[in-house]
Write an enzyme that holds these catalytic residues in place. Sequence first.
Site, PDB file in Angstrom:
ATOM      1  N   PHE A 392      13.543  54.794  11.551  1.00 61.88           N
ATOM      2  CA  PHE A 392      14.583  55.820  11.453  1.00 61.88           C
ATOM      3  C   PHE A 392      15.589  55.599  12.576  1.00 61.88           C
ATOM      4  CE2 PHE A 392      12.223  59.469   9.063  1.00 61.88           C
ATOM      5  CZ  PHE A 392      11.890  58.579   8.064  1.00 61.88           C
ATOM      6  N   GLU A 393      16.840  55.514  12.224  1.00 62.21           N
ATOM      7  CA  GLU A 393      17.902  55.270  13.192  1.00 62.21           C
ATOM      8  C   GLU A 393      19.013  56.308  13.025  1.00 62.21           C
ATOM      9  OE1 GLU A 393      19.192  51.200  13.067  1.00 62.21           O
ATOM     10  OE2 GLU A 393      17.151  50.402  12.993  1.00 62.21           O
TER      11      GLU A 393
END
Length: 606
Positions: A392-393
């Site tokens: 997740f970014e």
Amino acid sequence: MDRTGPDRPFARRRLLAVCTATVLAVPGLTVLSSAARAADADLVRNGGFEAGLDNWACTAASTVTSPVRTGTSALKATPAGNDYAQCSQTVTVKPDAQYTLTGHVRGSYVYLGASGTGTTDVSTWTQSAADWQQLTTTFRTGPSTTKVTLYTHGWYGTGTYYADDVSLVGPGADASQPPAPPTGLKTGTVTSGSVALSWSAVPGATGYAVYRNGVKAQTASGTSATVTGLSPATAYSFQVAAVNDAGESAKSAAVTATTSPGTGDGSSGLPAHALVGYLHASFANGAGYTRLADVPDSWDVIDLAFGEPTSTTSGDIRFNRCPVTECPNVESDAEFKAAVKAKQAAGKKVLISIGGQNGQVQLTTAAARDTFVSSVSKIIDEYGLDGLDIDFEGHSLSLNASDTDFRNPTTPVVVNLISAVRTLKARYGAKFVLTMAPETFFVQLGYQYYGTGKWGGQDPRAGAYLPVIHALRDDLTLLHVQDYNSGSIMGLDNQYHSMGGADFHIAMTDMLLTGFPVAGDANNVFPPLRPDQIAIGMPATTNAGNGHVSPAEVTKTLDCLTKRTNCGSYSPHGTWPALRGLMTWSVNWDRFGGWEFSKNFDAYFG
């Protein structure tokens, strides 16, 4: 993960030359009366390098028998790349006292200095010394200074330098007593193979010794430690002693803990040292498409990039393989699934990686959480995969203003992600491989900042991965933080570290293996992870991301963390031979670069 993709020494030399000339022009700067120094002593240990590099911490250095000034040995050090071949030694001094630092050097741009003086740190240098030249500087310690670090170094790309007969003359430290025994020892997270401990700080202590069943198990520089290598379902007794230069205190009162049943090591069949790589399975970009069957055996974990949501908050994850229009050499679904089975038969793990640069995932509701579980399960089942990588970014994770304790998160996107992953783990059992690839902003930045902060105004994403990692640490197979595309991050030495060399990777990894107070709060410590849970994330080539380092710097990183040799200016808090390995973005970029990254890994670990 990005789908797409020095200093100015001569200017600094001129500035240093002006500053140094001004300092040296001050009359009487290094002149001290013999009467004033009659009781002084030389505090440097092995200042003539007669015992090799004992008592010195050096990079790119060795001892030689010629040239030497006195005795039979001298220091030889060669700056290279971003390293200026520093040798340093920390000595015990007396507060509010005067000291004279002297050394003899040969070579171009050689420096001698002292840091941590408590007043003004000092240094002196020579632009060119064809033969032995004496460098001298003085300083006064601060009112509470008891340790000073002395150093000598060269300069970038200016060639080999030599040093000999380094001395620090001044008052020796007063004899001291061992510190008092620690109090407040308590247990924290307990797994089948580890127990986290914490205790109260002891005035005058420079470190702590941790005892397991009466035997010293490890040391710690701070007030927490995690004892690893324990057996499942077994009771252990722990004590802690405080340490300073005078010795070790009596042991603290004992606490006991019983490890949980099960394997608890999170290895899921991985080799002792593993290489992790992302495979561009849904796109090509400049690295080109690589068929899964063509991935070399060097790779132990292959993360299929990427599964992405139909919308940011839907939780509905889809894995769309690269279309033939973008990837002319793409294999069929049947060939792809057969390649997954072949890799698994060879002992490899193949995971679906969720997120990436373009795949923002926010599980804001329970419905999105449940959809996430069902859609990810469908991908895993369809392709027969071994588990899940969480990448997740961007804005996928952030913390609500009231969410200030990483141990007890309340933000829905965090709580729902933890719940979803636990459900997946329970569904697939102990062999389910779980990895995470956060950016430094979401992990190590938490040492300084966590969420919006006590007074607001901070980025709510700062440290936002910490509650996820902590909650899932018993289920976590690997954490491989992306040590690239990163800004400067403060390490446990309270200095900022930047990409471009081994020191950055060493400092960032040391934080994970040592633990750290979140947002500087000593009562809110993120416990260390086990070394077998850590792989270091690096770009495979300069095309793959900012922060690429040469194979030599990769080797320095591994040497320092696993052997405590070849370290640079950052000194880690331990030695971890069980460090799991490396992760890279990506398999495709490594192929593009002639497999340089994986070949270096293979050469190092054999």
